[in-house]
Write a protein that holds these residues in place. Structure first.
Motif, PDB file in Angstrom:
ATOM      1  N   LEU A 169       4.392   9.535   2.997  1.00  6.18           N
ATOM      2  CA  LEU A 169       3.331   9.813   2.030  1.00  6.18           C
ATOM      3  C   LEU A 169       2.809  11.236   2.209  1.00  6.18           C
ATOM      4  O   LEU A 169       2.457  11.911   1.251  1.00  6.18           O
ATOM      5  CB  LEU A 169       2.196   8.797   2.169  1.00  6.18           C
ATOM      6  CG  LEU A 169       2.541   7.366   1.728  1.00  6.18           C
ATOM      7  CD1 LEU A 169       1.373   6.420   1.984  1.00  6.18           C
ATOM      8  CD2 LEU A 169       2.913   7.319   0.258  1.00  6.18           C
ATOM      9  N   GLN A 170       2.780  11.662   3.482  1.00  9.65           N
ATOM     10  CA  GLN A 170       2.323  13.026   3.747  1.00  9.65           C
ATOM     11  C   GLN A 170       3.259  14.030   3.073  1.00  9.65           C
ATOM     12  O   GLN A 170       2.822  15.015   2.498  1.00  9.65           O
ATOM     13  CB  GLN A 170       2.257  13.260   5.270  1.00  9.65           C
ATOM     14  CG  GLN A 170       1.454  14.482   5.686  1.00  9.65           C
ATOM     15  CD  GLN A 170       0.032  14.479   5.117  1.00  9.65           C
ATOM     16  OE1 GLN A 170      -0.684  13.500   5.265  1.00  9.65           O
ATOM     17  NE2 GLN A 170      -0.371  15.556   4.447  1.00  9.65           N
ATOM     18  N   LEU A 171       4.561  13.720   3.135  1.00 10.76           N
ATOM     19  CA  LEU A 171       5.541  14.590   2.483  1.00 10.76           C
ATOM     20  C   LEU A 171       5.248  14.696   0.992  1.00 10.76           C
ATOM     21  O   LEU A 171       5.299  15.773   0.403  1.00 10.76           O
ATOM     22  CB  LEU A 171       6.951  14.022   2.659  1.00 10.76           C
ATOM     23  CG  LEU A 171       7.676  14.344   3.968  1.00 10.76           C
ATOM     24  CD1 LEU A 171       9.040  13.668   3.962  1.00 10.76           C
ATOM     25  CD2 LEU A 171       7.853  15.858   4.109  1.00 10.76           C
ATOM     26  N   VAL A 211       0.848  -1.196   0.000  1.00 11.99           N
ATOM     27  CA  VAL A 211       0.000   0.000   0.000  1.00 11.99           C
ATOM     28  C   VAL A 211       0.887   1.251   0.000  1.00 11.99           C
ATOM     29  O   VAL A 211       0.617   2.225  -0.704  1.00 11.99           O
ATOM     30  CB  VAL A 211      -0.961  -0.013   1.219  1.00 11.99           C
ATOM     31  CG1 VAL A 211      -1.730   1.287   1.303  1.00 11.99           C
ATOM     32  CG2 VAL A 211      -1.932  -1.173   1.117  1.00 11.99           C
ATOM     33  N   TYR A 212       1.955   1.181   0.776  1.00  8.34           N
ATOM     34  CA  TYR A 212       2.892   2.306   0.832  1.00  8.34           C
ATOM     35  C   TYR A 212       3.507   2.560  -0.548  1.00  8.34           C
ATOM     36  O   TYR A 212       3.591   3.699  -1.020  1.00  8.34           O
ATOM     37  CB  TYR A 212       3.979   1.978   1.860  1.00  8.34           C
ATOM     38  CG  TYR A 212       5.189   2.873   1.825  1.00  8.34           C
ATOM     39  CD1 TYR A 212       5.074   4.245   2.002  1.00  8.34           C
ATOM     40  CD2 TYR A 212       6.462   2.337   1.641  1.00  8.34           C
ATOM     41  CE1 TYR A 212       6.198   5.063   1.980  1.00  8.34           C
ATOM     42  CE2 TYR A 212       7.585   3.138   1.613  1.00  8.34           C
ATOM     43  CZ  TYR A 212       7.449   4.506   1.784  1.00  8.34           C
ATOM     44  OH  TYR A 212       8.552   5.303   1.759  1.00  8.34           O
ATOM     45  N   GLN A 213       3.917   1.472  -1.211  1.00  8.63           N
ATOM     46  CA  GLN A 213       4.554   1.634  -2.524  1.00  8.63           C
ATOM     47  C   GLN A 213       3.572   2.171  -3.556  1.00  8.63           C
ATOM     48  O   GLN A 213       3.970   2.953  -4.427  1.00  8.63           O
ATOM     49  CB  GLN A 213       5.138   0.298  -2.969  1.00  8.63           C
ATOM     50  CG  GLN A 213       6.423  -0.021  -2.202  1.00  8.63           C
ATOM     51  CD  GLN A 213       6.940  -1.402  -2.505  1.00  8.63           C
ATOM     52  OE1 GLN A 213       6.979  -1.792  -3.659  1.00  8.63           O
ATOM     53  NE2 GLN A 213       7.302  -2.135  -1.479  1.00  8.63           N
ATOM     54  N   ILE A 214       2.327   1.750  -3.468  1.00  8.00           N
ATOM     55  CA  ILE A 214       1.322   2.314  -4.379  1.00  8.00           C
ATOM     56  C   ILE A 214       1.282   3.818  -4.199  1.00  8.00           C
ATOM     57  O   ILE A 214       1.271   4.583  -5.161  1.00  8.00           O
ATOM     58  CB  ILE A 214      -0.065   1.682  -4.131  1.00  8.00           C
ATOM     59  CG1 ILE A 214      -0.068   0.229  -4.612  1.00  8.00           C
ATOM     60  CG2 ILE A 214      -1.165   2.464  -4.842  1.00  8.00           C
ATOM     61  CD1 ILE A 214      -1.315  -0.552  -4.294  1.00  8.00           C
ATOM     62  N   GLY A 215       1.286   4.235  -2.943  1.00  4.55           N
ATOM     63  CA  GLY A 215       1.287   5.668  -2.652  1.00  4.55           C
ATOM     64  C   GLY A 215       2.509   6.364  -3.228  1.00  4.55           C
ATOM     65  O   GLY A 215       2.430   7.490  -3.714  1.00  4.55           O
ATOM     66  N   LEU A 216       3.643   5.673  -3.180  1.00  6.29           N
ATOM     67  CA  LEU A 216       4.874   6.284  -3.693  1.00  6.29           C
ATOM     68  C   LEU A 216       4.885   6.359  -5.215  1.00  6.29           C
ATOM     69  O   LEU A 216       5.291   7.344  -5.801  1.00  6.29           O
ATOM     70  CB  LEU A 216       6.088   5.451  -3.253  1.00  6.29           C
ATOM     71  CG  LEU A 216       6.634   5.636  -1.855  1.00  6.29           C
ATOM     72  CD1 LEU A 216       7.873   4.774  -1.676  1.00  6.29           C
ATOM     73  CD2 LEU A 216       7.002   7.092  -1.588  1.00  6.29           C
ATOM     74  N   ASP A 266       3.369   4.267  10.713  1.00 11.30           N
ATOM     75  CA  ASP A 266       3.517   5.692  11.032  1.00 11.30           C
ATOM     76  C   ASP A 266       4.609   6.342  10.184  1.00 11.30           C
ATOM     77  O   ASP A 266       4.452   7.458   9.678  1.00 11.30           O
ATOM     78  CB  ASP A 266       3.852   5.871  12.521  1.00 11.30           C
ATOM     79  CG  ASP A 266       2.676   5.487  13.399  1.00 11.30           C
ATOM     80  OD1 ASP A 266       2.883   5.233  14.594  1.00 11.30           O
ATOM     81  OD2 ASP A 266       1.536   5.412  12.885  1.00 11.30           O
ATOM     82  N   LYS A 267       5.705   5.592  10.020  1.00 11.44           N
ATOM     83  CA  LYS A 267       6.816   6.121   9.228  1.00 11.44           C
ATOM     84  C   LYS A 267       6.369   6.327   7.777  1.00 11.44           C
ATOM     85  O   LYS A 267       6.631   7.367   7.169  1.00 11.44           O
ATOM     86  CB  LYS A 267       7.996   5.137   9.280  1.00 11.44           C
ATOM     87  CG  LYS A 267       9.282   5.670   8.706  1.00 11.44           C
ATOM     88  CD  LYS A 267      10.435   4.741   8.985  1.00 11.44           C
ATOM     89  CE  LYS A 267      10.444   3.574   8.010  1.00 11.44           C
ATOM     90  NZ  LYS A 267      11.576   2.672   8.155  1.00 11.44           N
TER      91      LYS A 267
END
Lengths: 402, 189
Positions: free
Chosen positions: A397-399, A355-360, A391-392
């Motif tokens: 992703l917020q950045l 999910v994180y990588q999709i965001g990236l 959290d990290k």
């Protein structure tokens, strides 16, 4: 209107529980008032904090409490404790198969994650998984470790070669398939009763269509559950014994398996649907979308990542349903712990990374926000370490969103 | 709706139907699916581990006895939590009759004075303990509004109708509860 009036209203505005005209007035005020904006942010943070900090942790208490309630429902019912050793349910192999698919999936995105991670100067999440299991639990099923070790070493080989960074997603996928097929087969020939692996593979592929009745499963599970416990324990003991005898992974003489040996190539057949479940839809879609998007590697990877994410969600759902059923009867703690350590956490780790990588990878702000939202409201029970990883990732992703 | 939500709802529906046919094992699975959430909610209202345990058990037993009345389309939890909530409020009223719990706690308002007792075994993290201490240190009337809003996701009208207070009062109590928790727990944000 007085500022204090708005201070009182922000709480209700945050809940969107104001009449429309008042919502509009507060919204306008917020545009010009920093103090009120800060308060609104605090309420949002409070929501997230309440969600995180009010979650009750796992404990033996829950099983004891449920058993007590069940006893109160039917005080005359005898307690079930008998465990009969008979046929294998193949739970271990279901988990191994799921882990194998996760390993393959993880590998598919490894290339991309390396690039992204080096940019962000942090450890590649996908690559963390096998190492973490080994170091932290040391209790993961042998076969799972094997598959991860093999995929891991394969990825290192490829990374050390020329042109790895520039390789296309399709090529990486092919390698992953080959690595997992080729390496899983000897493991299967040693031990696997592969039908369960085929089952779980199909269920990942067709999870959305799955119609197995939960109540039927309950009845069926009741008959086999107690048999599973000892059979699975036997398999583990058998595996450990084999590893001691062979001395190395996949090497040495292969002892005649206690369970009936599968036919040659069964592992490949079993793993194919799992891999196809992930790679085929992505590849098919890729063909039609690539024309529209100019065969962009990002698009190809995004499609693969989305397929991976959805497969993992389905697999976790299935796993949790199965796990709940297992816990419905007084199982041995050891089996429960082993199950919790192997399949569930590995899938969870992989889902978080995906999910994180999709965001990236995604350039679509809505998709990035969706990934952020999913991680923020992550629906599965997780360890503290997984939470800190979430959290990290959220802050990264917020950045990107900022 | 996400894939897992759909799957969970489908599974829950089957379990409700099996329970309606007298399958206690299916009901056992419903217990395991919902007990943690229900326990958190009722503990939030009552602030007592023992009372919560009794209410949760009683709620499940009553739910099983009346399982025929559940419409599987609406899910199990909303119905279960209504039963438990009513039992919890009966308990609160009983306590209030013994001594004015509300006024006593109004004086309290001090997280240091709260003892979580056995609840600590369900909270592996110091910050979680701090959160529950701060929550329990609020007077019942603030805490209940906060818990109904945050744990049960009820809107102001529903909370007001249940507690028999005007929505404006819900609003002001929630505002005070949030203000208090923000002061107590600002470093956890």
């Amino acid at each position: 209107m007085e500022h204090s009036y708005f201070i009182d209203r922000i709480s209700a505005y945050h809940d969107r529980d104001l009449p429309p005209y008042e919502l509009e007035v507060v919204r306008e005020h917020l545009e010009s008032c920093e103090e009120c904006r800060r308060l609104l942010t605090q309420y949002e943070q409070l929501d997230a904090m309440v969600e995180r900090k009010s979650r009750l942790d796992e404990s033996d208490y829950w099983e004891e409490s449920a058993a007590k309630i069940e006893q109160a429902l039917n005080p005359t019912a005898p307690k079930v404790t008998e465990i009969k050793p008979t046929r294998s349910s193949g739970l271990v192999w279901k988990l191994a198969a799921v882990a194998a698919s996760v390993a393959a999936l993880t590998f598919i995105t490894l290339n991309r994650s390396e690039i992204e991670e080096s940019v962000l100067d942090q450890t590649a999440p996908s690559k963390d998984i096998p190492v973490r299991i080994d170091e932290e639990t040391g209790r993961t099923a042998d076969s799972t470790n094997r598959l991860f070790d093999e995929v891991d070493s394969k990825s290192e080989e490829i990374q050390s070669g020329d042109g790895m960074v520039g390789r296309k997603a399709d090529e990486v996928r092919e390698d992953a398939e080959e690595a997992v097929r080729g390496k899983a087969q000897p493991a299967a020939e040693e031990n696997l009763a592969m039908k369960p692996a085929v089952d779980i593979g199909s269920s990942i592929a067709k999870s959305s269509e799955k119609e197995a009745s939960a109540s039927d499963q309950v009845m069926e599970a009741d008959q086999v559950r107690r048999q599973e416990v000892s059979a699975d324990t036997d398999i583990i003991a058998n595996l450990k014994e084999k590893k001691r005898n062979s001395g190395s992974l996949g090497g040495g003489a292969v002892e005649q398996p206690r369970l009936s040996a599968p036919e040659k190539g069964t592992a490949e057949k079993a793993l194919t649907p799992i891999l196809e479940a992930v790679t085929q839809p992505a590849t098919t879609k890729l063909k039609s979308t690539s024309a529209a998007f100019g065969a962009d590697d990002n698009i190809a990877e995004l499609i693969a990542l989305r397929a991976q994410r959805d497969s993992l969600k389905a697999a976790i759902t299935e796993y949790v349903a199965h796990d709940i059923q297992r816990k419905a009867v007084a199982d041995t703690v050891a089996v429960q712990e082993r199950v919790a350590d192997s399949g569930y956490n590995v899938m969870l780790d992989s889902l978080i990374s995906t999910v994180y990588q999709i965001g990236l990878v995604s350039s679509d702000t809505t998709e990035v926000m969706e990934s952020t939202k999913y991680l923020r409201n992550f629906p599965w029970s997780r360890t503290n370490e997984q939470q800190s990883r979430i959290d990290k990732y959220l802050s990264q992703l917020q950045l990107k969103l900022d | 709706m996400t894939v897992e939500n759909k799957e969970t709802k489908k599974q829950e529906r089957r379990l409700i139907e099996a329970s309606q046919n007298g399958d206690t094992k299916a009901f056992g699975l419903l217990i395991r699916m919902h007990q943690k959430r229900l326990f958190r909610f009722i503990y939030g209202l009552l602030g007592s581990f023992d009372m919560t345990e009794d209410v949760v058990q009683d709620a499940f037993v009553r739910a099983f006895k009346a399982i025929d009345r559940v419409n599987p389309d609406y899910g199990f939890y909303p119905w279960l939590s209504t039963i438990a909530r009513n039992l919890a409020y009966n308990q609160i009223r009983k306590e209030e009759k013994k001594e004015s719990l509300d006024s006593l706690q109004e004086v309290g308002f001090d997280p240091q004075s709260v003892a979580l007792g056995p609840m600590e075994s369900l909270l592996n993290d110091e910050n979680k303990k701090r959160f529950f201490e701060a929550l329990q240190s609020m007077p019942v009337k603030y805490r209940s509004v906060f818990v109904l809003r945050h744990f049960e996701d009820m809107d102001y009208a529903a909370i007001g109708s249940y507690l028999k207070i005007p929505p404006g009062t819900v609003d002001s109590r929630l505002y005070r509860a949030r203000k208090y928790l923000l002061e107590q727990l600002k470093e956890l944000l």
